[in-house]
Design an enzyme around this catalytic site. Structure first.
Site, short mmCIF file in Angstrom:
data_model
loop_
_atom_site.label_atom_id
_atom_site.label_comp_id
_atom_site.label_asym_id
_atom_site.label_seq_id
_atom_site.Cartn_x
_atom_site.Cartn_y
_atom_site.Cartn_z
N SER A 1 0.89 -1.34 0.04
CA SER A 1 0.22 -0.04 -0.18
C SER A 1 0.86 1.16 0.03
O SER A 1 2.00 1.02 -0.02
CB SER A 1 -0.89 -0.04 1.26
OG SER A 1 -0.11 0.11 2.46
N LYS A 2 0.21 2.36 -0.13
CA LYS A 2 1.07 3.73 -0.05
C LYS A 2 1.89 3.76 1.24
O LYS A 2 2.92 4.57 1.31
CB LYS A 2 0.14 4.80 -0.13
CG LYS A 2 -0.90 4.94 1.17
CD LYS A 2 -1.62 6.20 0.60
CE LYS A 2 -2.72 6.56 1.68
NZ LYS A 2 -3.40 7.74 1.39
N ARG A 3 1.55 2.92 2.34
CA ARG A 3 2.52 2.93 3.48
C ARG A 3 3.21 1.70 3.52
O ARG A 3 3.89 1.52 4.65
CB ARG A 3 1.51 3.13 4.66
CG ARG A 3 0.74 4.53 4.76
CD ARG A 3 0.13 4.75 5.97
NE ARG A 3 -0.43 6.14 6.20
CZ ARG A 3 -1.59 6.17 5.68
NH1 ARG A 3 -2.38 5.62 5.25
NH2 ARG A 3 -1.83 7.53 6.02
N PHE B 1 4.50 6.83 1.55
CA PHE B 1 5.94 6.84 0.87
C PHE B 1 5.70 7.68 -0.28
O PHE B 1 6.98 8.23 -1.01
CB PHE B 1 6.11 5.40 0.47
CG PHE B 1 6.80 4.57 1.57
CD1 PHE B 1 7.03 5.01 2.86
CD2 PHE B 1 7.02 3.16 1.43
CE1 PHE B 1 7.56 4.50 3.67
CE2 PHE B 1 7.47 2.30 2.35
CZ PHE B 1 7.78 3.10 3.68
N ASN B 2 4.56 7.94 -0.71
CA ASN B 2 4.24 8.64 -2.21
C ASN B 2 4.42 10.28 -2.06
O ASN B 2 4.40 10.78 -2.96
CB ASN B 2 2.88 8.38 -2.80
CG ASN B 2 2.65 7.04 -3.05
OD1 ASN B 2 3.74 6.02 -3.34
ND2 ASN B 2 1.79 6.25 -2.84
#
Length: 516
Positions: free
Chosen positions: A252-254, A328-329
């Site tokens: 996921s984005k994390r 992270f994005n």
């Protein structure tokens, strides 16, 4: 043998993340390994989410990764157009045929009606399936609604049968069509649904193998049924395993589902990313992991892919307090680097490649990372002999190119300073002054040039002071660099040279207010 034709068909609604890039790579490698063709097709029929910016980012990502397509946007080919929004007349022609053959029908149910039916099914604890209200409207009823300009979708009429997906990776999987229900193939805005357009495109583009993530397996029976309704050849399916992060959960984005271009900005080389991603769910016949491109393109076989989830070990497992706050994005390369796992397989591969490639190539790859560095401009082209000499010495320390500028800057420092109190105390505490003074005297009176010469100087200082290990090397590092960590000292000193080294020690001793 029939030519193998694979395709990667992204939706331009965001960046290309690792999961999508891995899918593209598997299609690319399988086409190359079999002497086939790799196509790129853009599935942009979701008008609310598709953007030109995302389309360009996806193209940039694939080009950086070195996955050139044989047919597709920017390349052309005999089966275009390769963007779905430009293929609407083709879909309309096929829809008219299905309606004429009574294999599809117009549905005039409003979104409100359908939502109410869905809620009712949920309240009863049963799966929602369309009840077929519009499946048997008479021609007169249909014409009346059309004349009144009532909005409608087009639904596929599901035949009652068992659909068997003979998947190359997952094996045989059975689906009962009665559990699917008549589903929408054309939306009320006239655009085809994903499951509909993809079948027509694959058939008209002669796709022989559909390689994609296992999350698409549930879509496959719908696509097979549509293909059979048209009499299309059914491609072979291969649904690759899920990718999970260090915590064992879906990316996921994390948890690592960041843009592949972030890895470019961190300074990983495209060959490294291709090699690493190829091993996310696939193993080579002889178990080797470090594989040059030509070998990957020769050895890859989709049948060797595993059903088990593949672990993406690039990022560290987040602490509990970080799980909700870290995205992270939204991090730049330096921010992202804080969460990298230093012992990842990607870092191992990257370090090996950086050590092995020709130094001239490494110099060119360094250019983007040198632009903001504190080295003189004449060295930023990546071609200067002195820069290449330095780079050749420090590359053994690099897992990625973003790490290089601080090492390179070390050789061009003029106004040298202690980085912190810890570095100062390495000289001021214990026998640090004695070691620093001893090294200064040895170097000033010696003709040290090579790394071996400086190693010999360390040995001499150790014999004179009785110090060894950290209590010998750390004071010397501090009095020559102002730091407590850094490059291997004999290599650094051989590149700095005796004269520059003495100047550094004089400046740092003055800051400490000690005599050498």
């Amino acid at each position: 043998m029939k030519e193998v034709r694979t395709r990667f068909a992204p939706s331009p609604s965001g960046f290309l993340h690792v999961g999508g890039a891995r899918t593209a790579l598997f299609n690319y490698l399988y086409a190359k390994a079999t002497g086939g063709k790799f196509l790129l097709r853009v599935e942009d029929t979701d008008r609310d989410r598709s953007t030109e910016a995302s389309f360009q980012i996806i193209l940039e990502s694939l080009k950086w990764l070195g996955m050139d397509w044989d047919e597709g946007p920017g390349v052309g080919g005999p089966n275009g157009p390769y963007t779905q929004s430009e293929r609407l007349p083709i879909y309309q022609e096929h829809t008219d045929r299905l309606i004429k053959e009574n294999k599809a029908y117009r549905c005039f149910c409003t979104p409100e009606e359908l939502e109410n039916k869905k809620k009712q099914a949920e309240s009863m604890g049963i799966p929602y399936l369309y009840d077929g209200k519009c499946s048997n409207l008479s021609e007169a009823e249909i014409q009346e609604k059309l004349s009144a300009k009532q909005a409608y979708t087009v639904r596929f009429r599901i035949p009652n049968k068992i659909v068997i997906v003979d998947d190359i990776i997952q094996g045989k999987v059975k689906f009962e069509s009665k559990l699917i229900g008549d589903f929408i193939i054309v939306k009320s805005d006239g655009f085809p649904s994903y499951n509909y357009a993809v079948v027509i495109d694959d058939a008209l583009m002669s796709i022989t193998h559909v390689i994609r993530g296992v999350g698409h397996l549930s879509n496959t029976p719908r696509q097979i049924l549509i293909g059979e309704a048209f009499g299309f050849p059914i491609p072979q399916f291969a649904h690759v395993s899920e990718i999970v992060g260090a915590d064992g959960k879906k990316l996921s984005k994390r948890a690592g589902a960041t843009s592949v271009l972030a890895f470019r900005d961190l300074g990983y080389l495209p060959e490294t990313m291709r090699n690493y991603m190829a091993l996310l769910g696939w193993t080579s016949p002889d178990g080797r992991e470090f594989l040059p491109d030509e070998e990957l393109c020769k050895l890859f076989d989709i049948a060797r892919c595993s059903k088990s989830p593949a672990t993406f070990d690039v990022f560290k497992k987040l602490k509990e307090e970080e799980k909700e706050s870290v995205d992270f994005n939204k991090l730049d390369a330096n921010g992202l680097a804080e969460y990298l796992n230093p012992k990842s397989k990607l870092n191992w591969m990257s370090n090996k490649l950086i050590r092995d490639i020709p130094i001239a190539r490494l110099g060119k790859e360094m250019v983007p990372f040198l632009q903001e560095s504190k080295i003189p401009n004449e060295y930023k082209s990546g071609e200067h002999p002195k820069l290449l000499e330095i780079l050749d010495k420090v590359r053994v320390y690099l897992d990625r190119l973003l790490q290089a500028p601080p090492y390179i800057e070390e050789f061009f420092l003029e106004d040298i300073q202690f980085e912190n109190e810890e570095a100062k105390n390495l000289v001021l505490e214990g026998n640090g002054k004695l070691v620093a003074k001893g090294f200064y005297e040895v170097i000033k009176n010696a003709n040290a040039v090579s790394a071996d010469d400086f190693s010999a100087a360390f040995k001499t200082v150790g014999e004179k002071t009785g110090e060894k290990g950290k209590t010998l090397f750390m004071p010397i590092r501090s009095i020559t660099t102002g730091k407590s960590h850094g490059l291997e000292l004999p290599i650094l000193f051989s590149l700095l040279g005796k004269e520059q080294l003495v100047k550094r020690m004089d400046k740092l001793a003055t800051q400490l207010q000690i005599d050498l």
